[in-house]
Motif scaffolding. Structure first.
Motif, PDB file in Angstrom:
ATOM      1  N   VAL A 242       1.289  -1.234   0.265  1.00 14.24           N
ATOM      2  CA  VAL A 242       0.023   0.209  -0.502  1.00 14.24           C
ATOM      3  C   VAL A 242       1.168   1.137  -0.059  1.00 14.24           C
ATOM      4  O   VAL A 242       1.530   1.688   0.858  1.00 14.24           O
ATOM      5  CB  VAL A 242      -1.223   0.238   0.957  1.00 14.24           C
ATOM      6  N   ARG A 243       0.396   2.077  -1.054  1.00 14.06           N
ATOM      7  CA  ARG A 243       1.157   3.224  -0.727  1.00 14.06           C
ATOM      8  C   ARG A 243       0.523   3.988  -0.354  1.00 14.06           C
ATOM      9  O   ARG A 243      -1.013   4.789  -0.498  1.00 14.06           O
ATOM     10  CB  ARG A 243       1.976   4.047  -2.240  1.00 14.06           C
ATOM     11  N   TYR A 244       0.358   5.183   0.862  1.00  7.26           N
ATOM     12  CA  TYR A 244      -0.036   6.149   1.123  1.00  7.26           C
ATOM     13  C   TYR A 244       1.393   7.634   1.995  1.00  7.26           C
ATOM     14  O   TYR A 244       2.115   7.106   1.505  1.00  7.26           O
ATOM     15  CB  TYR A 244      -0.547   5.140   2.774  1.00  7.26           C
ATOM     16  N   ALA A 245       0.465   8.417   2.125  1.00  6.81           N
ATOM     17  CA  ALA A 245       1.369   9.214   2.613  1.00  6.81           C
ATOM     18  C   ALA A 245       0.297   9.734   4.120  1.00  6.81           C
ATOM     19  O   ALA A 245      -0.487   9.814   3.874  1.00  6.81           O
ATOM     20  CB  ALA A 245       1.420  10.823   1.807  1.00  6.81           C
ATOM     21  N   ILE A 246       1.293  10.254   5.212  1.00  8.39           N
ATOM     22  CA  ILE A 246       1.186  10.763   6.201  1.00  8.39           C
ATOM     23  C   ILE A 246       1.460  12.407   6.473  1.00  8.39           C
ATOM     24  O   ILE A 246       2.429  12.519   5.992  1.00  8.39           O
ATOM     25  CB  ILE A 246       1.015  10.077   7.663  1.00  8.39           C
ATOM     26  N   PRO A 247       1.367  13.265   7.483  1.00  8.17           N
ATOM     27  CA  PRO A 247       1.391  14.404   7.884  1.00  8.17           C
ATOM     28  C   PRO A 247       2.848  13.978   9.172  1.00  8.17           C
ATOM     29  O   PRO A 247       2.870  14.600  10.082  1.00  8.17           O
ATOM     30  CB  PRO A 247       1.042  15.035   8.743  1.00  8.17           C
ATOM     31  N   ALA A 248       3.990  12.713   8.788  1.00  5.41           N
ATOM     32  CA  ALA A 248       5.132  12.846  10.040  1.00  5.41           C
ATOM     33  C   ALA A 248       4.418  12.233  11.236  1.00  5.41           C
ATOM     34  O   ALA A 248       5.354  12.658  11.676  1.00  5.41           O
ATOM     35  CB  ALA A 248       5.931  14.244   9.833  1.00  5.41           C
ATOM     36  N   VAL A 249       3.360  11.820  10.683  1.00  8.79           N
ATOM     37  CA  VAL A 249       2.633  10.895  12.094  1.00  8.79           C
ATOM     38  C   VAL A 249       1.964   9.572  12.106  1.00  8.79           C
ATOM     39  O   VAL A 249       1.377   9.898  10.900  1.00  8.79           O
ATOM     40  CB  VAL A 249       1.854  12.366  12.827  1.00  8.79           C
ATOM     41  N   PRO A 265      -3.543  -5.444  12.780  1.00  8.25           N
ATOM     42  CA  PRO A 265      -3.891  -3.820  11.811  1.00  8.25           C
ATOM     43  C   PRO A 265      -2.886  -3.516  10.908  1.00  8.25           C
ATOM     44  O   PRO A 265      -1.592  -3.804  11.215  1.00  8.25           O
ATOM     45  CB  PRO A 265      -3.467  -2.571  13.212  1.00  8.25           C
ATOM     46  N   LEU A 266      -3.242  -2.953   9.761  1.00  9.44           N
ATOM     47  CA  LEU A 266      -2.119  -2.738   8.863  1.00  9.44           C
ATOM     48  C   LEU A 266      -1.338  -0.965   9.132  1.00  9.44           C
ATOM     49  O   LEU A 266      -1.953  -0.388   9.153  1.00  9.44           O
ATOM     50  CB  LEU A 266      -3.213  -2.414   7.704  1.00  9.44           C
ATOM     51  N   GLY A 267      -0.106  -1.541   9.353  1.00  9.70           N
ATOM     52  CA  GLY A 267       0.759  -0.077   9.726  1.00  9.70           C
ATOM     53  C   GLY A 267       0.769   0.926   8.843  1.00  9.70           C
ATOM     54  O   GLY A 267       1.365   0.650   8.106  1.00  9.70           O
ATOM     55  N   LEU A 268       1.070   2.184   9.328  1.00  8.12           N
ATOM     56  CA  LEU A 268       1.076   3.052   8.288  1.00  8.12           C
ATOM     57  C   LEU A 268       1.594   3.916   9.102  1.00  8.12           C
ATOM     58  O   LEU A 268       0.921   5.758   8.842  1.00  8.12           O
ATOM     59  CB  LEU A 268      -0.469   4.131   7.544  1.00  8.12           C
ATOM     60  N   LYS A 269       2.871   3.772   9.066  1.00  8.40           N
ATOM     61  CA  LYS A 269       3.795   4.419   9.873  1.00  8.40           C
ATOM     62  C   LYS A 269       4.942   5.254   8.964  1.00  8.40           C
ATOM     63  O   LYS A 269       4.843   5.351   7.905  1.00  8.40           O
ATOM     64  CB  LYS A 269       4.745   3.168  10.639  1.00  8.40           C
ATOM     65  N   TRP A 283       5.579  10.309   1.350  1.00 12.04           N
ATOM     66  CA  TRP A 283       4.929   9.495   0.246  1.00 12.04           C
ATOM     67  C   TRP A 283       5.525   8.242   0.434  1.00 12.04           C
ATOM     68  O   TRP A 283       7.376   8.459   0.811  1.00 12.04           O
ATOM     69  CB  TRP A 283       4.768   9.764  -1.378  1.00 12.04           C
ATOM     70  N   GLN A 284       5.165   6.989   1.083  1.00  8.53           N
ATOM     71  CA  GLN A 284       6.050   6.004   0.713  1.00  8.53           C
ATOM     72  C   GLN A 284       5.262   4.523   1.268  1.00  8.53           C
ATOM     73  O   GLN A 284       3.496   4.982   1.351  1.00  8.53           O
ATOM     74  CB  GLN A 284       6.384   5.390   2.982  1.00  8.53           C
ATOM     75  N   THR A 285       5.609   2.993   1.518  1.00 11.86           N
ATOM     76  CA  THR A 285       5.289   2.744   1.476  1.00 11.86           C
ATOM     77  C   THR A 285       4.895   1.511   2.249  1.00 11.86           C
ATOM     78  O   THR A 285       5.875   1.107   2.949  1.00 11.86           O
ATOM     79  CB  THR A 285       5.295   1.486  -0.269  1.00 11.86           C
ATOM     80  N   THR A 286       4.241  -0.035   2.309  1.00 11.13           N
ATOM     81  CA  THR A 286       4.250  -0.599   3.842  1.00 11.13           C
ATOM     82  C   THR A 286       3.530  -2.010   2.958  1.00 11.13           C
ATOM     83  O   THR A 286       2.987  -1.283   1.965  1.00 11.13           O
ATOM     84  CB  THR A 286       3.138  -0.277   4.581  1.00 11.13           C
ATOM     85  N   TRP A 287       3.718  -2.962   3.713  1.00  9.63           N
ATOM     86  CA  TRP A 287       3.059  -3.832   3.132  1.00  9.63           C
ATOM     87  C   TRP A 287       3.378  -4.850   4.682  1.00  9.63           C
ATOM     88  O   TRP A 287       3.182  -4.747   5.606  1.00  9.63           O
ATOM     89  CB  TRP A 287       4.168  -4.826   2.507  1.00  9.63           C
ATOM     90  N   CYS A 309      -6.558   6.981  11.498  1.00  7.52           N
ATOM     91  CA  CYS A 309      -6.545   6.995  10.159  1.00  7.52           C
ATOM     92  C   CYS A 309      -6.237   8.348   9.258  1.00  7.52           C
ATOM     93  O   CYS A 309      -6.589   7.818   8.699  1.00  7.52           O
ATOM     94  CB  CYS A 309      -8.057   6.597   9.859  1.00  7.52           C
ATOM     95  N   ASN A 310      -5.313   9.118   9.991  1.00  5.08           N
ATOM     96  CA  ASN A 310      -4.661  10.038   9.682  1.00  5.08           C
ATOM     97  C   ASN A 310      -3.788   9.725   8.436  1.00  5.08           C
ATOM     98  O   ASN A 310      -2.426  10.535   8.205  1.00  5.08           O
ATOM     99  CB  ASN A 310      -4.287  11.244  10.596  1.00  5.08           C
ATOM    100  N   ALA A 311      -4.492   9.373   7.381  1.00  5.56           N
ATOM    101  CA  ALA A 311      -3.289   9.491   5.882  1.00  5.56           C
ATOM    102  C   ALA A 311      -4.096   9.465   4.288  1.00  5.56           C
ATOM    103  O   ALA A 311      -5.389   9.666   4.536  1.00  5.56           O
ATOM    104  CB  ALA A 311      -3.365   7.686   6.203  1.00  5.56           C
TER     105      ALA A 311
END
Length: 323
Positions: A242-249, A265-269, A283-287, A309-311
């Motif tokens: 999964v490719r996603y983006a977060i506000p550095a949190v 849970p699916l980690g969006l770290k 922008w980064q990826t996790t699996w 879920c802030n992503a």
């Protein structure tokens, strides 16, 4: 000459070789009987009476081997031998004094007393048969080996016709065939996913790789979701990227596969360790591991109670390993 009354004459007159037998008479030999042998006078010829043969006539088969016969004299042999003594022409070797006697040849084998049997040597025959079979097998093997060597000398092609010989290993083509190519695994842009409110599409943040730069926003509320129908050719465990983006949190979400939610849970770290809250710089990826069945699988990512879920989401992809 024929037996007829040819008048009074001597044998020499009738036989051109009669003179050869005059030696007997010259030596004083006396004929053994009347009318016997050339070179001796026979009975006087009588007018009208055919002259008898000068040889003694004997019926065929009358002579027996080794049987004593009346005395006969060779031409020129003097008289005086005993009557009835066998002549050299008819006497068998064993009739002479001191001559060899007939002996019986003993048969092979000794019967009850042991020794070699008179029958065939079956053991020797068996050994000989085995030896013949062994020679034949060795000859066939040598012929096969020789044939293989000849094929190698000819480039592995009988008769140079370009065909491969039986049993010849063919070098595989370096070009991958269609069957060797791995099945293409699915990938989906977030803009084409099935969205659950309040999730929605947006294009105001740079860096998204979806169609026209679209991405999924509004994912930070409970109930927001994206659903994907993914098809795979083989049932096994895969990786869901999964490719996603977060506000550095750090953030997270709930992952559900074919109606079953993962316990973790699916980690969006914040894997990039960014301190800049600018979305386009994070922008980064996790699996996460997922067990998929052959054919169509339903994959859902949602924001549930207890999730952070802030992503924003860009795309999803199934892979056999690392990307």
């Amino acid at each position: 000459m024929t037996a007829a009354n040819n008048g009074a004459s001597t044998p020499e007159d009738d036989d051109p070789f009669g003179y050869l037998y005059e030696d007997g008479r010259a030596a004083g030999a006396t004929p053994p009987g009347q009318g016997r042998g050339y070179g001796y006078p026979g009975p006087a010829a009588q007018p009208g009476v055919p002259r008898t043969s000068y040889n003694q006539v004997r019926t065929v088969g009358e002579r027996q081997y080794g049987q004593q016969v009346p005395q006969q004299y060779a031409y020129g042999q003097p008289q005086g031998q005993a009557q009835g003594q066998p002549t050299a022409q008819y006497a068998a070797p064993e009739t002479y004094p001191g001559g060899a006697t007939t002996r019986t040849v003993p048969q092979q084998g000794t019967g009850h007393g042991g020794g070699r049997s008179g029958g065939p040597n079956t053991k020797g025959l068996l050994i000989g048969a085995i030896a013949v079979v062994a020679v034949v097998v060795i000859g066939i093997g040598a012929a096969l080996l020789t044939g293989g060597d000849e094929d190698k000398k000819a480039g592995g092609r009988p008769g140079g016709n370009g065909g491969a010989t039986a049993g010849e290993s063919v070098k595989p083509s370096e070009q991958p065939s269609a069957s060797d190519k791995p099945a293409e695994l699915p990938k989906q842009d977030a803009a084409t996913l099935q969205l659950g409110a309040p999730a929605a599409l947006a294009k105001d943040i740079k860096g998204a790789e979806g169609t026209d730069g679209a991405f999924v926003t509004g994912f930070n509320a409970v109930g927001a979701s994206v659903t994907w129908k993914a098809n795979v050719a083989e049932a096994k465990e895969y990786r869901l990227y999964v490719r996603y983006a977060i506000p550095a949190v750090d953030a997270n979400a709930t992952l559900t596969v074919n109606g079953k939610a993962n316990s973790n849970p699916l980690g969006l770290k914040n894997f990039v360790k960014s301190t800049d809250p600018n979305w386009e710089k994070n922008w980064q990826t996790t699996w996460a591991p997922v067990n998929l069945k052959k054919g169509e699988n339903e994959i859902k990512i949602s924001c549930e109670n207890g999730n952070q879920c802030n992503a924003i989401l860009d795309w999803l992809q199934v892979s056999d390993g690392e990307l």
